[in-house]
Write a protein that holds these residues in place. Structure first.
Motif, short mmCIF file in Angstrom:
data_model
loop_
_atom_site.label_atom_id
_atom_site.label_comp_id
_atom_site.label_asym_id
_atom_site.label_seq_id
_atom_site.Cartn_x
_atom_site.Cartn_y
_atom_site.Cartn_z
N GLU A 186 0.52 22.07 -12.38
CA GLU A 186 -0.12 22.98 -13.22
C GLU A 186 -1.79 22.87 -13.14
OE1 GLU A 186 2.21 21.16 -15.84
OE2 GLU A 186 2.84 22.98 -16.32
N ASN A 187 -2.13 22.03 -13.27
CA ASN A 187 -3.79 21.50 -12.75
C ASN A 187 -4.21 21.74 -11.58
OD1 ASN A 187 -4.15 20.12 -15.90
ND2 ASN A 187 -2.07 19.30 -15.16
N ASP B 47 3.06 5.57 -2.76
CA ASP B 47 3.91 6.95 -2.44
C ASP B 47 4.15 7.03 -4.46
OD1 ASP B 47 4.80 7.51 -0.37
OD2 ASP B 47 6.08 5.85 -0.50
N LEU B 48 3.59 5.93 -5.24
CA LEU B 48 3.90 6.35 -6.88
C LEU B 48 2.51 6.96 -7.28
CD1 LEU B 48 4.58 2.57 -8.33
CD2 LEU B 48 6.34 4.53 -8.10
N LEU B 49 0.97 7.68 -6.06
CA LEU B 49 0.54 7.70 -6.94
C LEU B 49 0.72 9.24 -6.61
CD1 LEU B 49 -2.82 8.40 -7.82
CD2 LEU B 49 -3.68 7.23 -5.22
N LEU C 199 3.46 10.67 -5.89
CA LEU C 199 4.21 11.71 -7.73
C LEU C 199 3.62 12.24 -8.51
CD1 LEU C 199 7.54 11.70 -7.88
CD2 LEU C 199 7.37 9.45 -9.13
N VAL C 200 2.74 10.94 -9.19
CA VAL C 200 1.85 11.77 -10.49
C VAL C 200 1.14 12.60 -10.00
CG1 VAL C 200 0.36 10.46 -12.25
CG2 VAL C 200 2.20 8.45 -10.95
N GLU C 201 0.36 12.50 -8.16
CA GLU C 201 -1.06 13.93 -8.46
C GLU C 201 0.16 14.61 -8.36
OE1 GLU C 201 -3.57 12.38 -9.50
OE2 GLU C 201 -4.41 12.50 -7.61
N GLU D 93 1.09 -1.43 0.25
CA GLU D 93 -0.17 0.20 -0.40
C GLU D 93 0.62 1.16 0.17
OE1 GLU D 93 -3.10 1.37 -0.97
OE2 GLU D 93 -3.98 0.11 0.38
N GLU E 164 9.08 10.74 -13.05
CA GLU E 164 7.93 9.50 -13.04
C GLU E 164 8.59 8.59 -13.55
OE1 GLU E 164 3.82 12.41 -13.26
OE2 GLU E 164 4.97 11.61 -15.04
N GLY F 156 2.74 16.25 -9.89
CA GLY F 156 3.36 16.27 -10.83
C GLY F 156 1.49 17.03 -11.58
N PHE F 157 1.56 16.13 -11.70
CA PHE F 157 -0.25 16.93 -12.28
C PHE F 157 -1.12 17.72 -11.60
CE2 PHE F 157 -4.50 16.71 -13.02
CZ PHE F 157 -4.78 16.57 -14.12
N ARG G 106 3.98 1.10 -1.15
CA ARG G 106 4.30 2.10 -2.61
C ARG G 106 3.58 2.35 -3.31
NH1 ARG G 106 6.70 -3.43 -1.55
NH2 ARG G 106 5.25 -4.48 -2.41
N ARG G 107 2.72 2.05 -3.47
CA ARG G 107 1.47 2.34 -4.58
C ARG G 107 1.21 3.53 -4.73
NH1 ARG G 107 -3.61 -1.47 -4.68
NH2 ARG G 107 -5.35 -0.16 -2.43
N ARG H 157 7.09 11.99 -17.41
CA ARG H 157 7.78 12.74 -17.26
C ARG H 157 9.15 12.86 -16.19
NH1 ARG H 157 3.01 16.29 -16.17
NH2 ARG H 157 2.59 15.00 -14.05
#
Lengths: 422, 539
Positions: A216-217, A204-206, A208-210, A199, B503, A212-213, A201-202, B500
């Motif tokens: 700007e959004n 943390d990946l999420l 990172l993506v959030e 949980e 990523e 980044g997104f 690991r996944r 990115r």
């Protein structure tokens, strides 16, 4: 912007959002919740109020509990006993509660509009007569909206046992009831299949993506989405609170060894943990036959649970912040049918409030000598909801836009019962 | 400039009607849109977002036109394509994709029925209606033609597609009046049901006048245990009764019949009943003969007539909002003097042009999505989901259907299903329950805890992301490609974009974590992307 929408709500929401975003990374985790609730809490006059609804499913008999008619043809076999409040008598099967009547406001003059179960269950949860074109929110959803704590790990609208059927209505899924089993069992998908390491690991990946997104959004829905995800994680962390197996053996001596008693005990723990609304259902009141057998058995469970709940809330200083409501969808007929039953009755029945500044030790309204009609001060379901919302610091005239139509939380012409509010 | 395609369209559209002559200097409609939008930015001093990236556009246009995301190969190809016309070409291709008709039918089905339509078992499954509507979009039948068919519908819902519309309103002419006014005329009548409208011009008699058109509809329920159905017909007699404001109602008060009256217009003129007329028997009827005078037919004619002041505006605004996130009049079903358009000239032009094009929705959609306005980026400072001045792309949650389609496609769930074969159920009812109603009564996104419990912990999602022969997780877990390339594949497949730098690095490191099974690591990585806001929303 829709000209019918109150500008205030848009503006304050936006302004708040900007403020919290500028705080930086740490605040981002919660900002969706803050904007949902902080500006809303400001609309409520009191903060941090809670409500426990004890739902008497099927409809409890007023004459066999709080509006007794001894010696009358409608009176039935139960005897009244004196209570802590001089002049207020209750049924002999509520001896423990009799010692708590100083906390109770007993409304004996309910006059409502839905004589049958589904309609009554709906209307006594939404405060309106059911309508086809408008999905009114339940009491729990409204309270969740105005008193839900944004940083709490727990859901804001919890119920167990037989309960309401209206849901969040036009307030939307954010205020959906979180239904747990009668034994405190959590809803589907509350058990993680992922191990803690997986949980992490996944997620943390999420993150990172959030991150980044959302750099700007910036649109609002992204924050709301993220907040809900975090709530789901936090619920897993805090779900231990729903497990009362350790405390229960001791608590059941006071609350009574019943599902309802256990539900009331869990409700107490949940409001202690800042959950603003908990509904606990109690079944088997629909006594078209053998009314007295049913009610005696039910009161044996109700009496220890309700009285212990009130005592515990008071000891913890929570009673002044917590409204405890006792009601069902209908009352029961004064006349006794040929199966020793009582049928549905909505022209003169009783509900009971306690806590949240409601004046204890009083009765409000009066029925005639046989309990057939309300002699004085009738209270409709709309009036009751106006009273409940007022006690919780939510103006009954609080409006929500439904499409283009402004809808007040309690019906337009409802009036709160000022005499029992402090 | 007018492109050859444009001329072709013009000539096709002008068949059988008088159009203003197409002049060589006439601007494409999309430019007119952008001009009006830009003028408002200047006037309001609003800073627009930049043009969308190719990846943003690619995902958005797929979801909007065909209801799902592009495949890995489509994404890679589009991003590498250097053709300057590639966006317009992609739009043309997707507009001809069979999924276009499916997606538009799905949008309209939801607009017409919502998630919880009245009508119980009959309206719960609407395959016949949906198929009928899909055919309309596949043929690009003019909007006014198929709406007229809806309003004229009769027959059995199990055989006649449009009959399903009225099945919602069994013995409730008032509900039918509200729905027709709202969906096809963009008008809110419901307040006038109980009292004269407090903010609008509508009075109770306007409401009951409209309801009168539906007072003669008759309904016979039938079908089998598997699928209930409803036979819809119309009688020659029957009126709506009106008894004044609801606050003045007393038990036993009888109303008086109200004459059917077109909204904001004249009463319906009706021929007298033939002498000795006896109306049809409803109970047990297998068919209904058409009456010699049909009220719903008159209503259908009036609704789609060129003189109708609401019809063209309502559809132009609704379809605009479908792609641009909010109506020029917002909310889309509240056209009213009290609710003026944000861009008045644009608003006039949209409906005028759509009407001149004979309600050619495909032409209209093509113009909208080719506009610079539609193709703005979703990045920018504005926090509104759908900004009022259209200065940034709107953000909307995927519908339950879109989520499910995108999940199936991204994860390769349907690997091995032969073309034409029925897709296996992937827990569709759960997706309906948790993703079916993401908006509140005001159209704002409402995040739900249950949605995330489902995403986090359900076997329904897990069976999509666990490695199974030929699916995404399997491909990634068994691939001999370097980790960085597998990460690219993952991102292109799920988010239709390249990762990115950060990523790429972190996901590559994740996929090669020591001491963990590759399948488990891949599952975690796929889960992370599927749970992102970037996947949840159309942006």
């Amino acid at each position: 912007m829709n000209p019918l929408c109150p500008v205030r709500e848009h503006v304050s929401r936006r302004a708040f959002l900007k403020a919290s975003l500028s705080v930086g990374g740490a605040a981002v985790a919660n900002w969706g919740g803050l904007f949902n609730s902080a500006s809303l809490a400001a609309e409520a006059k009191k903060q941090g109020m809670r409500c426990i609804l004890m739902w008497m499913n099927g409809g409890a008999s007023q004459i066999d509990t709080f509006d007794m008619k001894p010696g009358r043809p409608t009176g039935g076999p139960f005897r009244p006993i004196s209570s802590k409040v001089a002049g207020t008598q209750v049924c002999e099967y509520l001896p423990k509660l009799a010692q708590q009547t100083d906390k109770l406001a007993i409304i004996r003059s309910m006059v409502t509009s839905e004589p049958d179960h589904p309609g009554g269950i709906t209307s006594m949860h939404i405060g309106y007569r059911p309508e086809v074109s408008i999905a009114h929110p339940e009491l729990g959803a409204v309270i969740a909206k105005y008193h839900g704590k944004p940083d709490s790990d727990l859901p804001t609208f919890i119920r167990m046992g037989p309960a309401g059927n209206g849901g969040p209505g036009f307030l939307g899924p954010e205020y959906q009831p979180f239904s747990i089993g009668r034994d405190g069992r959590l809803p589907p998908f509350s058990d993680a299949y992922a191990t803690a390491e997986s949980e992490k690991r996944r997620s943390d990946l999420l993150k990172l993506v959030e991150d980044g997104f959302t750099q700007e959004n910036k649109a609002d829905p992204y924050g709301a989405h993220r907040l809900a995800k975090e709530k789901a994680w936090r619920l897993l962390k805090s779900k231990g609170i729903f497990d009362v197996t350790k405390d229960w053996p001791k608590a059941k001596e006071r609350y009574g060894d019943s599902e309802f008693g256990r539900g009331c005990f869990l409700a107490r723990k949940l409001v202690e943990a800042d959950v603003p609304f908990v509904e606990v259902g109690h079944d088997n009141y629909d006594s078209h036959a053998d009314n007295f057998v049913c009610h005696k058995a039910n009161m044996n469970q109700l009496d220890p649970a309700w009285s212990s709940l009130l005592i515990d809330l008071q000891e913890r200083g929570l009673l002044e912040k917590t409204l405890v409501v006792w009601m069902g969808e209908v009352g029961r007929t004064p006349y006794i049918n040929n199966r020793a039953g009582r049928d549905h009755y909505i022209r003169a029945w009783t509900i009971v409030l306690a806590g949240a500044g409601v004046k204890g030790g009083l009765t409000y309204g009066e029925t005639d000598i046989d309990g057939k009609t309300v002699k004085d001060k009738p209270v409709t379901e709309g009036d009751l909801f106006a009273t409940i919302y007022s006690a919780l610091g939510i103006s009954p005239r609080t409006k929500h836009m439904v499409g283009t139509r402004p809808i007040t939380v309690a019906p337009e012409r409802s009036v709160a019962v000022a005499d029992i509010l402090s | 400039m007018i492109t050859p395609r444009h001329l072709l369209l013009l000539s096709a559209a002008s068949f059988g009607l008088i159009l203003q002559p197409a002049r060589a200097d006439e601007k494409p409609f999309r430019q007119m849109i952008d001009q009006e939008i830009k003028a408002a930015w200047q006037r309001e001093n609003v800073k627009p977002a930049p043009r969308s990236s190719d990846a943003e556009f690619l995902r958005r246009i797929h979801l909007d036109l065909v209801g799902t995301i592009p495949t890995h190969d489509e994404a890679r190809q589009f991003l590498q394509d250097t053709d300057e016309q590639k966006r317009a070409k992609l739009i043309d291709r997707l507009l001809e994709d069979p999924r276009f008709a499916q997606q538009q039918a799905s949008v309209w089905d939801l607009a017409i029925f919502g998630r919880q339509p009245p009508g119980g078992e009959v309206t719960r499954r609407r395959d016949v209606f949906q198929k009928w509507l899909q055919e309309k979009f596949a043929k690009n039948e003019p909007y006014d033609v198929w709406v007229k068919e809806v309003l004229n519908a009769e027959g059995n819902t199990s055989e006649v597609g449009p009959a399903m519309f009225y099945a919602q309103f069994r013995n409730q002419p008032e509900e039918a009046a509200m729905a027709v006014s709202r969906i096809f005329l963009g008008t809110q009548l419901q307040c006038a049901r109980c009292h004269d409208h407090p903010f609008d011009k509508w009075q109770q008699l306007d409401f009951y006048g409209m309801a009168g058109f539906f007072a003669r509809l008759v309904f016979v329920e039938g079908g089998n245990a598997n699928q209930r159905s409803m036979l819809i017909g119309e009688k020659r007699t029957g009126e709506v009764m009106f008894s004044g404001p609801v606050t003045e109602q007393v038990p036993g008060k009888k109303g008086t019949p109200v004459q059917a009256k077109f909204l904001g217009s004249t009463p319906l003129e009706e021929p007298a009943l033939p002498a000795g007329f006896k109306d049809v028997e409803v109970k047990g009827a297998k068919t209904f003969p058409k009456p010699d005078f049909s009220r719903k037919e008159k209503l259908a004619e009036w609704v789609v007539a060129p003189e109708n002041p609401y019809f063209a505006k309502a559809v132009a605004n609704r379809v605009w909002a479908q792609f641009m996130g909010r109506g020029v009049v917002h909310l889309v079903d509240n056209l009213s003097d009290k609710n003026p358009p944000s861009h008045p000239e644009l608003f006039e032009a949209l409906s005028k042009e759509l009407k001149a094009r004979k309600y050619d929705l495909k032409w209209y959609i093509r113009e909208l999505v080719n506009s610079e306005t539609y193709q703005l980026s979703g990045r920018g400072e504005s926090t509104d989901a759908a900004p009022r001045w259209f200065e940034r792309a709107r953000v909307r949650p995927l519908t339950a259907e879109e989520i499910l389609a995108a999940l199936r496609l991204a994860t390769g769930y349907d690997q091995g299903v032969k073309p034409g074969e029925k897709l296996p159920n992937a827990g569709n009812e759960y997706f309906m329950r948790y993703f079916g109603e993401p908006l509140n009564g005001r159209g704002d996104f409402q995040a739900s805890l249950n949605e995330h419990l489902f995403l986090n912990n359900s076997s329904n999602l897990r069976q999509m992301i666990q490695a199974k022969k030929g699916n995404l997780a399997d491909t990634l877990a068994t691939s001999k490609e370097p980790a960085e390339e597998r990460v690219e594949r993952l991102f292109l497949t799920v988010l239709s974009r390249l990762p990115r730098a950060e990523e790429k690095e972190r996901f590559a490191a994740h996929l090669t974590t020591a001491g963990q099974k590759p399948e488990a690591l891949v599952e975690e990585a796929v889960w992370a992307l599927l749970n992102s806001a970037e996947f949840r929303f159309n942006h």
